[in-house]
Design a protein around this motif. Structure first.
Motif, PDB file in Angstrom:
ATOM      1  N   ASN A 137       0.822  -1.212   0.000  1.00 54.75           N
ATOM      2  CA  ASN A 137       0.000   0.000   0.000  1.00 54.75           C
ATOM      3  C   ASN A 137       0.850   1.254   0.000  1.00 54.75           C
ATOM      4  N   LEU A 138       1.905   1.268   0.815  1.00 53.83           N
ATOM      5  CA  LEU A 138       2.780   2.439   0.891  1.00 53.83           C
ATOM      6  C   LEU A 138       3.511   2.652  -0.426  1.00 53.83           C
ATOM      7  N   VAL A 139       4.112   1.609  -0.942  1.00 50.63           N
ATOM      8  CA  VAL A 139       4.842   1.715  -2.200  1.00 50.63           C
ATOM      9  C   VAL A 139       3.897   2.093  -3.330  1.00 50.63           C
ATOM     10  N   GLY A 140       2.726   1.477  -3.360  1.00 53.36           N
ATOM     11  CA  GLY A 140       1.748   1.795  -4.392  1.00 53.36           C
ATOM     12  C   GLY A 140       1.333   3.254  -4.351  1.00 53.36           C
ATOM     13  N   ALA A 141       1.134   3.785  -3.146  1.00 56.98           N
ATOM     14  CA  ALA A 141       0.741   5.189  -3.006  1.00 56.98           C
ATOM     15  C   ALA A 141       1.847   6.117  -3.478  1.00 56.98           C
ATOM     16  N   VAL A 142       3.081   5.791  -3.131  1.00 56.75           N
ATOM     17  CA  VAL A 142       4.223   6.613  -3.553  1.00 56.75           C
ATOM     18  C   VAL A 142       4.349   6.589  -5.066  1.00 56.75           C
ATOM     19  N   LEU A 143       4.269   5.400  -5.659  1.00 61.77           N
ATOM     20  CA  LEU A 143       4.399   5.282  -7.112  1.00 61.77           C
ATOM     21  C   LEU A 143       3.249   5.987  -7.828  1.00 61.77           C
ATOM     22  N   GLU A 144       2.057   5.877  -7.276  1.00 65.77           N
ATOM     23  CA  GLU A 144       0.909   6.548  -7.898  1.00 65.77           C
ATOM     24  C   GLU A 144       1.101   8.068  -7.878  1.00 65.77           C
ATOM     25  N   THR A 145       1.569   8.595  -6.753  1.00 63.17           N
ATOM     26  CA  THR A 145       1.820  10.034  -6.646  1.00 63.17           C
ATOM     27  C   THR A 145       2.888  10.466  -7.637  1.00 63.17           C
ATOM     28  N   LEU A 146       3.975   9.716  -7.684  1.00 58.29           N
ATOM     29  CA  LEU A 146       5.069  10.064  -8.587  1.00 58.29           C
ATOM     30  C   LEU A 146       4.642   9.988 -10.048  1.00 58.29           C
ATOM     31  N   SER A 147       3.902   8.937 -10.395  1.00 56.68           N
ATOM     32  CA  SER A 147       3.482   8.811 -11.788  1.00 56.68           C
ATOM     33  C   SER A 147       2.520   9.931 -12.161  1.00 56.68           C
ATOM     34  N   SER A 148       1.660  10.331 -11.220  1.00 54.66           N
ATOM     35  CA  SER A 148       0.740  11.448 -11.486  1.00 54.66           C
ATOM     36  C   SER A 148       1.516  12.733 -11.713  1.00 54.66           C
ATOM     37  N   GLU A 149       2.549  12.963 -10.901  1.00 57.50           N
ATOM     38  CA  GLU A 149       3.372  14.154 -11.055  1.00 57.50           C
ATOM     39  C   GLU A 149       4.107  14.147 -12.396  1.00 57.50           C
ATOM     40  N   CYS A 150       4.589  12.983 -12.801  1.00 55.08           N
ATOM     41  CA  CYS A 150       5.309  12.883 -14.076  1.00 55.08           C
ATOM     42  C   CYS A 150       4.389  13.184 -15.248  1.00 55.08           C
ATOM     43  N   ILE A 151       3.174  12.686 -15.174  1.00 58.42           N
ATOM     44  CA  ILE A 151       2.216  12.945 -16.245  1.00 58.42           C
ATOM     45  C   ILE A 151       1.837  14.422 -16.255  1.00 58.42           C
ATOM     46  N   ALA A 152       1.628  14.986 -15.060  1.00 62.21           N
ATOM     47  CA  ALA A 152       1.205  16.381 -14.957  1.00 62.21           C
ATOM     48  C   ALA A 152       2.270  17.348 -15.471  1.00 62.21           C
ATOM     49  N   ASP A 153       3.536  17.077 -15.194  1.00 64.57           N
ATOM     50  CA  ASP A 153       4.569  18.029 -15.624  1.00 64.57           C
ATOM     51  C   ASP A 153       5.068  17.753 -17.042  1.00 64.57           C
ATOM     52  N   GLY A 154       4.603  16.645 -17.641  1.00 61.16           N
ATOM     53  CA  GLY A 154       4.939  16.355 -19.026  1.00 61.16           C
ATOM     54  C   GLY A 154       6.346  15.849 -19.256  1.00 61.16           C
ATOM     55  N   LYS A 155       7.115  15.654 -18.210  1.00 63.59           N
ATOM     56  CA  LYS A 155       8.492  15.193 -18.373  1.00 63.59           C
ATOM     57  C   LYS A 155       8.580  13.679 -18.535  1.00 63.59           C
ATOM     58  N   GLY A 156       7.634  12.954 -17.947  1.00 63.94           N
ATOM     59  CA  GLY A 156       7.588  11.513 -18.128  1.00 63.94           C
ATOM     60  C   GLY A 156       8.591  10.715 -17.338  1.00 63.94           C
ATOM     61  N   GLY A 157       9.257  11.283 -16.368  1.00 67.48           N
ATOM     62  CA  GLY A 157      10.211  10.532 -15.563  1.00 67.48           C
ATOM     63  C   GLY A 157      10.501  11.235 -14.264  1.00 67.48           C
ATOM     64  N   PHE A 158      11.203  10.549 -13.384  1.00 71.66           N
ATOM     65  CA  PHE A 158      11.565  11.142 -12.102  1.00 71.66           C
ATOM     66  C   PHE A 158      12.841  10.485 -11.583  1.00 71.66           C
ATOM     67  N   ILE A 159      13.482  11.144 -10.650  1.00 69.77           N
ATOM     68  CA  ILE A 159      14.653  10.592  -9.972  1.00 69.77           C
ATOM     69  C   ILE A 159      14.200  10.133  -8.599  1.00 69.77           C
ATOM     70  N   ALA A 160      14.363   8.873  -8.298  1.00 65.17           N
ATOM     71  CA  ALA A 160      13.914   8.343  -7.012  1.00 65.17           C
ATOM     72  C   ALA A 160      14.709   8.938  -5.852  1.00 65.17           C
ATOM     73  N   ASP A 161      15.979   9.247  -6.063  1.00 64.52           N
ATOM     74  CA  ASP A 161      16.848   9.837  -5.044  1.00 64.52           C
ATOM     75  C   ASP A 161      16.709   9.117  -3.709  1.00 64.52           C
ATOM     76  N   GLN A 162      16.984   7.836  -3.728  1.00 70.01           N
ATOM     77  CA  GLN A 162      16.815   7.004  -2.545  1.00 70.01           C
ATOM     78  C   GLN A 162      17.684   7.435  -1.367  1.00 70.01           C
ATOM     79  N   PHE A 163      18.760   8.183  -1.608  1.00 71.89           N
ATOM     80  CA  PHE A 163      19.599   8.646  -0.506  1.00 71.89           C
ATOM     81  C   PHE A 163      18.884   9.694   0.335  1.00 71.89           C
ATOM     82  N   GLU A 164      18.010  10.481  -0.260  1.00 74.30           N
ATOM     83  CA  GLU A 164      17.333  11.565   0.445  1.00 74.30           C
ATOM     84  C   GLU A 164      15.832  11.340   0.605  1.00 74.30           C
TER      85      GLU A 164
END
Length: 101
Positions: free
Chosen positions: A3-30
């Motif tokens: 559920n947590l991972v799904g929510a994070v991925l859903e948020t990120l994918s929505s942001e990627c679609i909204a900004d038109g860039k189509g990708g994101f940096i997970a930046d797991q260190f931060e």
């Protein structure tokens, strides 16, 4: 954890679609979701799968999220559990140090 991972991925994918860039940096260190996912998901999953019968936990070096939060979770369950981080020769962290053991 699903559920947590799904929510994070859903948020990120929505942001990627909204900004038109189509990708994101997970930046797991931060990314605090990295730590949270291992404390709320991976740690409990390990504990449940071994029925609480665990002497040690070993994780390979990476961002530190897995070893830090799984170790915290497991040690809260049983302070006698030993937790180890391994960093094999040839890894990027091993090669960043001047001192070789």
């Amino acid at each position: 954890m699903g559920n947590l991972v799904g929510a994070v991925l859903e948020t990120l994918s929505s942001e990627c679609i909204a900004d038109g860039k189509g990708g994101f940096i997970a930046d797991q260190f931060e990314n605090l979701a990295n730590f949270r996912a291992h404390y709320e998901g991976t740690g409990p999953e390990i504990w449940e799968q071994v029925g609480g019968k665990l002497d040690a936990f070993v994780a390979a070096a990476g961002t530190g999220g897995t070893v830090a939060r799984v170790s915290r979770f497991l040690k809260e369950k049983n302070s006698a559990i030993k937790c180890f981080l391994i960093d094999p020769p040839g890894s990027c962290l091993f090669n960043k140090t001047d001192r070789k053991f």
